[in-house]
Design a protein around this motif. Structure first.
Motif, PDB file in Angstrom:
ATOM      1  N   GLY A  13       0.790  -1.225   0.000  1.00 37.82           N
ATOM      2  CA  GLY A  13       0.000   0.000   0.000  1.00 37.82           C
ATOM      3  C   GLY A  13       0.823   1.276   0.000  1.00 37.82           C
ATOM      4  N   LYS A  14       2.129   1.171   0.012  1.00 42.87           N
ATOM      5  CA  LYS A  14       2.995   2.355   0.012  1.00 42.87           C
ATOM      6  C   LYS A  14       3.216   2.812  -1.427  1.00 42.87           C
ATOM      7  CE  LYS A  14       5.000   1.426   4.409  1.00 42.87           C
ATOM      8  NZ  LYS A  14       3.872   1.975   5.099  1.00 42.87           N
ATOM      9  N   PRO A  15       3.461   4.114  -1.624  1.00 46.08           N
ATOM     10  CA  PRO A  15       3.697   4.628  -2.978  1.00 46.08           C
ATOM     11  C   PRO A  15       4.871   3.928  -3.653  1.00 46.08           C
ATOM     12  CG  PRO A  15       3.451   6.431  -1.410  1.00 46.08           C
ATOM     13  CD  PRO A  15       3.520   5.167  -0.613  1.00 46.08           C
ATOM     14  N   LYS A  16       4.680   3.645  -4.934  1.00 49.86           N
ATOM     15  CA  LYS A  16       5.708   2.995  -5.747  1.00 49.86           C
ATOM     16  C   LYS A  16       6.152   3.988  -6.816  1.00 49.86           C
ATOM     17  CE  LYS A  16       4.713  -1.053  -3.765  1.00 49.86           C
ATOM     18  NZ  LYS A  16       3.751  -0.768  -2.737  1.00 49.86           N
ATOM     19  N   MET A  17       7.366   4.527  -6.652  1.00 48.92           N
ATOM     20  CA  MET A  17       7.899   5.501  -7.606  1.00 48.92           C
ATOM     21  C   MET A  17       8.584   4.764  -8.760  1.00 48.92           C
ATOM     22  SD  MET A  17       7.183   8.349  -5.948  1.00 48.92           S
ATOM     23  CE  MET A  17       7.934   9.436  -7.124  1.00 48.92           C
ATOM     24  N   LYS A  18       8.329   5.226  -9.991  1.00 50.18           N
ATOM     25  CA  LYS A  18       9.008   4.649 -11.155  1.00 50.18           C
ATOM     26  C   LYS A  18      10.518   4.739 -10.959  1.00 50.18           C
ATOM     27  CE  LYS A  18       9.789   5.352 -16.062  1.00 50.18           C
ATOM     28  NZ  LYS A  18       9.489   6.211 -17.216  1.00 50.18           N
ATOM     29  N   ASP A  19      10.986   5.922 -10.561  1.00 46.90           N
ATOM     30  CA  ASP A  19      12.403   6.114 -10.265  1.00 46.90           C
ATOM     31  C   ASP A  19      12.513   6.836  -8.920  1.00 46.90           C
ATOM     32  OD1 ASP A  19      11.785   8.803 -11.222  1.00 46.90           O
ATOM     33  OD2 ASP A  19      12.347   8.139 -13.221  1.00 46.90           O
ATOM     34  N   MET A  20      12.657   8.152  -8.941  1.00 49.03           N
ATOM     35  CA  MET A  20      12.798   8.923  -7.697  1.00 49.03           C
ATOM     36  C   MET A  20      11.757  10.048  -7.677  1.00 49.03           C
ATOM     37  SD  MET A  20      15.521   7.795  -5.990  1.00 49.03           S
ATOM     38  CE  MET A  20      16.315   9.097  -5.112  1.00 49.03           C
ATOM     39  N   PRO A  21      11.494  10.590  -6.487  1.00 50.59           N
ATOM     40  CA  PRO A  21      10.625  11.759  -6.415  1.00 50.59           C
ATOM     41  C   PRO A  21      11.232  12.919  -7.210  1.00 50.59           C
ATOM     42  CG  PRO A  21      10.916  10.800  -4.227  1.00 50.59           C
ATOM     43  CD  PRO A  21      11.885  10.111  -5.150  1.00 50.59           C
ATOM     44  N   ALA A  22      10.378  13.766  -7.766  1.00 50.26           N
ATOM     45  CA  ALA A  22      10.837  14.884  -8.588  1.00 50.26           C
ATOM     46  C   ALA A  22      11.791  15.799  -7.825  1.00 50.26           C
ATOM     47  CB  ALA A  22       9.638  15.681  -9.109  1.00 50.26           C
ATOM     48  N   GLU A  23      11.544  16.015  -6.528  1.00 46.40           N
ATOM     49  CA  GLU A  23      12.403  16.898  -5.751  1.00 46.40           C
ATOM     50  C   GLU A  23      13.809  16.338  -5.536  1.00 46.40           C
ATOM     51  OE1 GLU A  23       9.613  14.826  -2.762  1.00 46.40           O
ATOM     52  OE2 GLU A  23       9.402  15.765  -4.719  1.00 46.40           O
ATOM     53  N   MET A  24      13.992  15.067  -5.893  1.00 47.86           N
ATOM     54  CA  MET A  24      15.316  14.452  -5.781  1.00 47.86           C
ATOM     55  C   MET A  24      15.906  14.185  -7.166  1.00 47.86           C
ATOM     56  SD  MET A  24      14.772  11.885  -2.558  1.00 47.86           S
ATOM     57  CE  MET A  24      16.516  11.619  -2.267  1.00 47.86           C
ATOM     58  N   GLY A  25      15.337  14.800  -8.191  1.00 48.08           N
ATOM     59  CA  GLY A  25      15.857  14.667  -9.542  1.00 48.08           C
ATOM     60  C   GLY A  25      15.235  13.581 -10.380  1.00 48.08           C
ATOM     61  N   GLY A  26      14.227  12.897  -9.829  1.00 50.66           N
ATOM     62  CA  GLY A  26      13.544  11.845 -10.571  1.00 50.66           C
ATOM     63  C   GLY A  26      12.364  12.377 -11.355  1.00 50.66           C
ATOM     64  N   SER A  27      11.620  11.465 -11.951  1.00 53.65           N
ATOM     65  CA  SER A  27      10.452  11.857 -12.754  1.00 53.65           C
ATOM     66  C   SER A  27       9.240  12.154 -11.888  1.00 53.65           C
ATOM     67  CB  SER A  27      10.102  10.738 -13.749  1.00 53.65           C
ATOM     68  OG  SER A  27       9.611   9.599 -13.042  1.00 53.65           O
ATOM     69  N   GLY A  28       9.202  11.573 -10.690  1.00 50.27           N
ATOM     70  CA  GLY A  28       8.030  11.724  -9.825  1.00 50.27           C
ATOM     71  C   GLY A  28       6.870  10.842 -10.242  1.00 50.27           C
ATOM     72  N   VAL A  29       7.055  10.007 -11.258  1.00 50.95           N
ATOM     73  CA  VAL A  29       5.984   9.153 -11.767  1.00 50.95           C
ATOM     74  C   VAL A  29       5.722   8.001 -10.790  1.00 50.95           C
ATOM     75  CG1 VAL A  29       5.353   7.544 -13.624  1.00 50.95           C
ATOM     76  CG2 VAL A  29       6.456   9.736 -14.166  1.00 50.95           C
ATOM     77  N   MET A  30       4.443   7.789 -10.508  1.00 43.82           N
ATOM     78  CA  MET A  30       4.015   6.694  -9.633  1.00 43.82           C
ATOM     79  C   MET A  30       3.629   5.491 -10.485  1.00 43.82           C
ATOM     80  SD  MET A  30       4.093   7.955  -6.529  1.00 43.82           S
ATOM     81  CE  MET A  30       2.935   7.045  -5.558  1.00 43.82           C
ATOM     82  N   LEU A  31       3.892   4.306  -9.971  1.00 40.46           N
ATOM     83  CA  LEU A  31       3.502   3.063 -10.628  1.00 40.46           C
ATOM     84  C   LEU A  31       2.441   2.348  -9.801  1.00 40.46           C
ATOM     85  CD1 LEU A  31       7.022   1.669 -11.658  1.00 40.46           C
ATOM     86  CD2 LEU A  31       5.387   2.883 -13.099  1.00 40.46           C
ATOM     87  N   PRO A  32       1.628   1.532 -10.445  1.00 45.36           N
ATOM     88  CA  PRO A  32       0.645   0.750  -9.693  1.00 45.36           C
ATOM     89  C   PRO A  32       1.355  -0.343  -8.896  1.00 45.36           C
ATOM     90  CG  PRO A  32       0.582   0.145 -12.005  1.00 45.36           C
ATOM     91  CD  PRO A  32       1.539   1.296 -11.885  1.00 45.36           C
ATOM     92  N   GLU A  33       0.685  -0.761  -7.825  1.00 43.50           N
ATOM     93  CA  GLU A  33       1.243  -1.843  -7.021  1.00 43.50           C
ATOM     94  C   GLU A  33       1.241  -3.131  -7.818  1.00 43.50           C
ATOM     95  OE1 GLU A  33       1.132  -1.395  -2.364  1.00 43.50           O
ATOM     96  OE2 GLU A  33      -0.433  -2.710  -3.083  1.00 43.50           O
TER      97      GLU A  33
END
Length: 146
Positions: A126-146
């Motif tokens: 149930g925790k967020p699954k980031m494609k790569d990294m959060p946007a504020e850390m240089g990632g895309s910020g894109v979330m993936l389904p569980e």
């Protein structure tokens, strides 16, 4: 067990030669699924705790800390006597990843999964699954389904 923010939290390598502590509050806790972390940890996932770089203090065995950086964003550190992994410095982010397993008194409260597009172990928690990294850390910020 102590809650996050009540440190200092003391840890060590596998043999105890390298001793360290972190204090203050972790910036984040979670799971990394990237291939670099998986290969480095020899496991399907890495449980991380991220701290501001000044929060880490090596209290013993500093001369036994080895460092390897495959990329300029991750300086992986281990004990040169036992090979035990202790932490990874991320100087471009101003953070250090102290492996959750090396901090026995810290209550590990993971908030998210990063680099989930590379996972080899699905964790339906149930925790967020980031494609790569959060946007504020240089990632895309894109979330993936569980």
């Amino acid at each position: 067990m102590a809650n996050a923010g009540e440190g200092p939290y003391r840890g060590s390598c596998f043999c105890g030669e390298v001793q360290f502590e972190v204090s203050g509050n972790p910036a984040a806790m979670g799971y990394c699924h990237c291939s670099s972390c998986r290969h480095w940890s020899a496991g399907p996932v890495n449980a991380f705790t991220l701290w501001p770089l000044p929060a880490l203090k090596i209290t013993g065995g500093a001369s036994s800390v080895g460092t390897y950086n495959k990329t300029p964003i991750s300086y992986r550190n281990w004990c040169t006597k036992c090979g035990g992994h202790v932490f990874t410095e991320h100087p471009t982010l101003g953070l250090v990843d102290v492996y959750a397993a090396t901090l026995p008194q810290l209550v590990f409260e993971p908030a998210l999964h990063v680099h989930y597009q590379e996972t080899v172990l699905r964790i339906p928690d149930g925790k967020p699954k980031m494609k790569d990294m959060p946007a504020e850390m240089g990632g895309s910020g894109v979330m993936l389904p569980e």
